[in-house]
Design an enzyme around this catalytic site. Structure first.
Site, PDB file in Angstrom:
ATOM      1  N   ASP A 126       0.831  -1.200   0.000  1.00 46.09           N
ATOM      2  CA  ASP A 126       0.000   0.000   0.000  1.00 46.09           C
ATOM      3  C   ASP A 126       0.865   1.249   0.000  1.00 46.09           C
ATOM      4  O   ASP A 126       2.000   1.253   0.467  1.00 46.09           O
ATOM      5  CB  ASP A 126      -0.978   0.017   1.182  1.00 46.09           C
ATOM      6  CG  ASP A 126      -0.363  -0.546   2.458  1.00 46.09           C
ATOM      7  OD1 ASP A 126       0.866  -0.730   2.521  1.00 46.09           O
ATOM      8  OD2 ASP A 126      -1.119  -0.813   3.412  1.00 46.09           O
ATOM      9  N   GLU A 186      -5.496   3.309   4.174  1.00 40.64           N
ATOM     10  CA  GLU A 186      -5.868   3.922   5.451  1.00 40.64           C
ATOM     11  C   GLU A 186      -7.361   4.233   5.527  1.00 40.64           C
ATOM     12  O   GLU A 186      -7.936   4.256   6.617  1.00 40.64           O
ATOM     13  CB  GLU A 186      -5.057   5.201   5.693  1.00 40.64           C
ATOM     14  CG  GLU A 186      -3.568   4.968   5.911  1.00 40.64           C
ATOM     15  CD  GLU A 186      -3.255   4.214   7.189  1.00 40.64           C
ATOM     16  OE1 GLU A 186      -4.184   3.981   7.997  1.00 40.64           O
ATOM     17  OE2 GLU A 186      -2.085   3.845   7.382  1.00 40.64           O
TER      18      GLU A 186
END
Length: 440
Positions: free
Chosen positions: A98, A168
């Protein structure tokens, strides 16, 4: 040239002596690449980017992977990047990392510390930092990609690397899939693998079977009222007071509606209302996040929030059109490591780290992930998510001596990846992928 000659010679020795020297080659290549990878890591750390805004990071990833001979696609769910390397018949492995950062102000003394500020999705300027290690995740992935490209004669199959936006917010993986991820010529994987930083000492990993991370909901609650002069509250319906009441009442869901031996978390991460000292605003926004391990707990949390919201509206004599808005912005299910795959990888990890450093009995984490959404529901894909220690060993010892498990934790301004974790994390990543693709 010297590096290529070294690799050719060592590869020749492996062919002669069998696969016993394979791990030695992986280690050598990871640590020989350490200086380059540390440079990449420092650059990413100093230039963090928020969810769906990771344009600079995505450009770096695509450039690096394309130069290694991978077929790349970019712009998936705005900033997502995928790279594919086909190397004959064999399993399909997808490795995901990520890219996004946190709206956190860095307080470390690092010379490459983030000093950056940027506007978030709401247009508000905030400090930003890689306080969850995504900069390390991307660096590890680029290191793994390089070594796997150089070691093509030691594995067969298809290798996919994904640089994912917006972890997130819990929405990046699903956004990539919704944007046609598996309709763009990308094969559905047999195995899905990823790694995440954890402030254990460098040299240790946490990789247990079963549920490892909680499910989550990101919820926005807007209390609506009647604004007015701060000196005359009797002519208003104050949403700030309503929201403040809600913040306290929400916690009774945890303490009085969920069993003491069950687990749930309800956090109000932001309370946004008004902009003047003497004006009562017309609305107040509360940003909540929930953590849970089963649907029963999730339903208790969601229903409890809705009932509290309604009760506050009734107590303030609001008409129904001014009842609070309730919006679930993102959801992720619990992450559940596949038993057979996890056990298989741990056997390989033990050869690198030693059995005592492969932890398999730690409790699950309350933080959440969306990595698992790349495993297609009902398909052949199984997955493992490994937590890799990144904290300085001396700092961990000092923390332990004072009664703390970690010297710091994720999402805090003092989060720090020890640079020795960069080559080791790369070696761990290659070990996992090679275990799944190696020629038997």
């Amino acid at each position: 040239m010297r590096h290529k000659l070294f690799y050719t010679a060592l590869s020749f020795l492996i062919v002669i002596s069998g696969k016993a020297q394979l791990q030695k080659l992986v280690k050598q290549l990871a640590y020989n690449d350490s200086a380059r990878l540390v440079t990449i890591f420092k650059d990413l750390h100093a230039n963090p980017e928020l969810a769906f805004m990771e344009t600079r990071t995505a450009d770096i990833v695509q450039k690096e992977l394309k130069a290694l001979g991978y077929e790349t696609q970019s712009g998936i769910a705005k900033t997502g990047v995928v790279a594919v390397l086909k190397n004959g018949a064999g399993p399909v492995v997808l490795y995901r990392a990520d890219m996004d950062c946190n709206a956190v102000e860095e307080v470390t003394p690092l010379e490459y510390a983030s000093k950056k500020r940027m506007k978030n999705a709401a247009g508000v300027e905030v400090p930003v930092m890689h306080a969850c290690g995504h900069d390390a995740h991307i660096t590890w992935m680029l290191g793994v990609a390089k070594i796997m490209a150089e070691m093509k004669n030691h594995w067969k199959g298809t290798l996919i690397f994904v640089a994912q936006p917006a972890e997130e917010t819990g929405s990046g993986a699903k956004a990539m899939i919704k944007d046609g991820f598996y309709d763009k010529g990308i094969p559905v994987p047999d195995y899905l693998f990823g790694m995440h930083t954890i402030p254990l000492a460098v040299g240790k990993i946490d990789n247990a079977v079963g549920v490892r991370m909680a499910g989550t909901d990101q919820i926005n609650v807007t209390f609506k009222g009647v604004g007015g002069h701060g000196a005359s509250p009797e002519f208003t319906k104050d949403p700030v007071v309503m929201g403040s009441n809600a913040v306290m009442q929400y916690q009774t869901i945890i303490s009085r509606n969920i069993g003491a031996q069950d687990v749930g978390v309800l956090t109000v991460g932001a309370f946004q209302a008004g902009n003047s000292n003497n004006v009562i605003p017309a609305s107040a926004l509360l940003k909540l996040n929930l953590r849970w391990f089963n649907e029963a707990t999730r339903n208790t949390l969601i229903n409890g929030i809705k009932q509290i919201n309604k009760g506050i509206a009734v107590a303030n004599n609001l008409p129904e059109e001014l009842y609070p808005d309730f919006d679930i912005a993102a959801t992720a299910i619990p992450l559940n490591n596949h038993e057979v795959l996890t056990t298989r990888l741990n056997t390989a990890f033990e050869k690198v780290l030693g059995k005592e450093n492969v932890l398999t009995n730690r409790p699950a984490f309350m933080p959440s992930e969306d990595f698992q959404y790349f495993a297609m529901a009902g398909s052949k894909t199984v997955y493992n998510y490994t937590f890799v220690g990144i904290a300085n060993k001396d700092a961990v010892k000092k923390a332990n001596a004072s009664g703390k498990e970690f010297p710091f934790f994720n999402h805090n301004g003092n989060f720090e990846v020890d640079l020795s974790a960069i080559p080791l994390g790369t070696e761990i990543g290659v070990t996992a992928v090679m275990e799944l693709l190696k020629i038997k």
